[in-house]
Scaffold this motif. Sequence first.
Motif, mmCIF file in Angstrom:
data_model
loop_
_atom_site.group_PDB
_atom_site.id
_atom_site.type_symbol
_atom_site.label_atom_id
_atom_site.label_comp_id
_atom_site.label_asym_id
_atom_site.label_seq_id
_atom_site.Cartn_x
_atom_site.Cartn_y
_atom_site.Cartn_z
ATOM 1 N N PHE A 183 29.949 10.449 24.159
ATOM 2 C CA PHE A 183 30.649 11.096 25.101
ATOM 3 C C PHE A 183 30.559 12.426 24.898
ATOM 4 O O PHE A 183 30.514 12.450 23.472
ATOM 5 N N THR A 184 30.533 13.311 25.716
ATOM 6 C CA THR A 184 30.815 14.491 25.425
ATOM 7 C C THR A 184 31.471 14.758 26.848
ATOM 8 O O THR A 184 32.027 14.610 28.121
ATOM 9 N N GLN A 185 32.735 16.177 26.715
ATOM 10 C CA GLN A 185 33.368 17.037 27.731
ATOM 11 C C GLN A 185 32.256 17.965 28.205
ATOM 12 O O GLN A 185 31.151 18.568 27.322
ATOM 13 N N VAL A 186 31.912 17.505 29.776
ATOM 14 C CA VAL A 186 31.505 18.244 30.742
ATOM 15 C C VAL A 186 31.961 19.892 31.199
ATOM 16 O O VAL A 186 31.439 21.072 31.744
ATOM 17 N N LYS A 187 33.095 19.566 31.464
ATOM 18 C CA LYS A 187 34.317 20.366 32.495
ATOM 19 C C LYS A 187 35.850 20.159 32.198
ATOM 20 O O LYS A 187 36.617 18.366 31.827
ATOM 21 N N SER A 188 36.538 20.387 31.805
ATOM 22 C CA SER A 188 38.411 20.087 31.604
ATOM 23 C C SER A 188 38.499 19.383 32.588
ATOM 24 O O SER A 188 39.592 18.078 31.754
ATOM 25 N N ASN A 189 37.461 18.831 33.625
ATOM 26 C CA ASN A 189 38.261 17.740 34.797
ATOM 27 C C ASN A 189 37.042 16.130 34.147
ATOM 28 O O ASN A 189 36.547 15.411 35.399
ATOM 29 N N VAL A 190 36.180 16.130 33.711
ATOM 30 C CA VAL A 190 34.320 15.948 33.751
ATOM 31 C C VAL A 190 34.465 15.635 32.590
ATOM 32 O O VAL A 190 33.543 16.241 31.620
ATOM 33 N N TRP A 191 33.531 14.591 32.567
ATOM 34 C CA TRP A 191 33.322 13.464 30.951
ATOM 35 C C TRP A 191 32.304 12.860 31.378
ATOM 36 O O TRP A 191 31.915 12.738 32.400
ATOM 37 N N ARG A 199 48.779 3.665 21.438
ATOM 38 C CA ARG A 199 46.898 2.866 21.621
ATOM 39 C C ARG A 199 46.509 2.744 22.705
ATOM 40 O O ARG A 199 47.047 3.592 24.191
ATOM 41 N N PHE A 200 45.379 3.129 23.115
ATOM 42 C CA PHE A 200 44.519 2.893 24.364
ATOM 43 C C PHE A 200 43.331 2.092 24.495
ATOM 44 O O PHE A 200 42.703 1.890 23.327
ATOM 45 N N GLU A 201 43.378 1.167 26.111
ATOM 46 C CA GLU A 201 42.312 -0.079 26.028
ATOM 47 C C GLU A 201 41.177 0.250 26.030
ATOM 48 O O GLU A 201 40.579 -0.321 25.927
ATOM 49 N N ASN A 202 40.591 1.460 26.567
ATOM 50 C CA ASN A 202 39.364 2.249 26.670
ATOM 51 C C ASN A 202 39.231 3.550 26.412
ATOM 52 O O ASN A 202 40.200 4.193 26.846
ATOM 53 N N LEU A 203 37.789 4.225 26.341
ATOM 54 C CA LEU A 203 37.520 5.545 26.580
ATOM 55 C C LEU A 203 38.087 6.543 27.594
ATOM 56 O O LEU A 203 38.351 7.312 27.817
ATOM 57 N N GLU A 204 37.724 5.382 29.407
ATOM 58 C CA GLU A 204 38.066 6.138 30.128
ATOM 59 C C GLU A 204 40.162 6.593 29.833
ATOM 60 O O GLU A 204 40.254 7.590 30.449
ATOM 61 N N ASP A 205 40.386 5.940 29.700
ATOM 62 C CA ASP A 205 42.231 6.562 29.911
ATOM 63 C C ASP A 205 42.475 8.046 28.994
ATOM 64 O O ASP A 205 42.977 8.452 29.117
ATOM 65 N N LEU A 206 42.088 7.005 28.069
ATOM 66 C CA LEU A 206 41.639 8.759 26.576
ATOM 67 C C LEU A 206 41.642 9.827 27.130
ATOM 68 O O LEU A 206 42.413 10.915 27.385
#
Length: 491
Positions: free
Chosen positions: A309-317, A362-369
Motif C-alpha cells: 500500500f501507498t498513499q495517493v491523497k489525504s483520503n485515497v490509498w 489493535r486493527f483488524e485490517n489495513l483499511e480500518d487503519l
Amino acid sequence: MIHQQRQTDTVPEIAVSSEIGNLKKVLIHSPDRGLGKVIPSKAQDWLFEDIVHLDTMRRKEYDYYVLLLLWFLDPEKVQNRSRQSMMNEERDFFKPGNAAYFDSGHVVEFETLLADILEDKTLRVRLISSICGIEQRSYQTLEYLEQFDAPELARIFISGTLPDRSMLFAPLPNLIFTRDIGIVINRHILLNKPAKTVRTRESLLAQYIFFNHPFFSESRKNILELPDNTRPFLLPEDKYSSEFHRATMEGGDVMIVAPHHLLIGYSERTSLLAVQQTIQLLFDKQVVEKVTVIKIPKKRDYMHIDTIFTQVKSNVWVLLKSLGRHSDRQRKKDVLHFFAGKEIEEELEILQFVNGEEIPGRFENLEDLLEEISRKDLGATEPVKFIYSGGGEFPFSDREQWTDSCNLLAIRDGVVLGYDRNDMTLQAFREAGFETIDAETLLHAFESGERKPEALRNVLIKLPSAELSRARGGFHCMSLPLCREGIPGLE
C-alpha cells in the motif's frame, strides 16, 4: 574541499511530516554501470530477480522519471531542455560529473554527494580503508584506489567496476532504491540497517554522506541510528541471525503519515528487534507520538509495507485487496480459521503504540487503519477511497502487485507516479476519477506550455517500466524524500 553549491541553494530545510505534502527535495540514484554487471548466478544473492538491460532502463525509462521530478521540483533546470536531453545520444544531462549535468539542489543524486565528500582527503582515506576492509581486499588494492579522482572513485564504490570495465567489488544494484537507506521523520533522519550483507557497502556510504556532507550540516544533530547490537560476538550463530537478536530495518517499511504518526512494517527485511529499538528511540526523543506496527507475511512478493500500500491523497490509498476488509481471512470464520489460521495463512497483524500508554490498540485490517489515518490524523472530510491492485480481481491483483501497482510516489496530494504496465490498476484509478497520462506525453505538454505541473489534479503519471519493473521496486522505493511541505493545519 567539499562542494558547497547544493548546501547554499535556497531550498527548504530537511523535513518530512507526511506521504503527500508537496515534494520539495528528494534523494535518488540513477541506475549505474554496476547494474549492467549483474549475472544470473548471482542475481538473487544481489537481491535481483532478473537480468535487466541497462541502456533501456536508463534511456527509455528512468530518465523520464528524472525529468518529471525536475519539472515538479526544479523546473528552471529543465525548461526548454526536456526533448533535447532525451535526444542526446551521450545523455550528458543525466550523467553526474559531466559539464552538462543538471546538478539540482532539489533532485539530489547520491553519486554526486559521494563524489563531493571524497574531495576531502581525510574522508577519502577513511572510506577507501573501510570499503577495502568490508570487501576483504588487499593493501595493494587500497593503494591502487587512491589514484582515482573523486567522481571516478564514487563510481567505483557504487558500481564495483573500474574504468576498464573489470569488476573489483560486487555491484550495488539495489542502491536505486534510495528509500531503503534512510527515512526523514519530521526533522530527524533515521539511518537504516539493511537486512542483507550485500547492502552493507550501501549503508556505509550513506552514513558517510549524511554525517559529513554540508548538504546535511543543519540536520546532523538530528540524525538517528539504531543502537549497536550488544555483544553479538558472544551469541551462537543461530541466535545472532535471529530477528530477536539482530536489528535490521529498511526504509520501505517506514512511512511518516502525519507529523505525530509513524508506520513501521515488521516484514521479511525489518526485524522485530529493530521495530522495538526504533519505537523506543523515537518515543525517548519525542519525535512522534504514536507508532503503528504492521506485521505482514514474510514473502518475497511483499518484502516491505510499501509494496502492498501507498498513499495517493489525504483520503485515497492504493492497496492489495486481500489485506483489506474484504480479504478471505475476514470471511473465513469457520473451524479451520479458529484452530489452524496461522498454518493456513500467515496473519496480518496491526498494533498501534502510543507514547506513555502501556496497552497497544489493535486493527483488524489495513483499511480500518488507513481510514483512521485519513480521518483522524489528516482531517480528510471527503469519503475515504481504496483503489485496489488489479482492480481487486484475481489474478490481476497479485500479478500487478508483483510489478509494483501499490508502490506509488506522491509528488503532492493526488499526483502520483507509477508504472504503465499495470493495466487493471490504471483502470481502477480511472474509475475512481483519476486521469492517467503517459510520461512522454506529459513532458511534451510541459515543454510546450500546454500544461503546467502546478495545475495537475488527481493524476497518475504512467512511466515506461519494462526493465524497471524487473528490479522489483516502484517509484516509492526509488525515492528518499528529504523535504515536503507540511499539510495545512497539521503542523
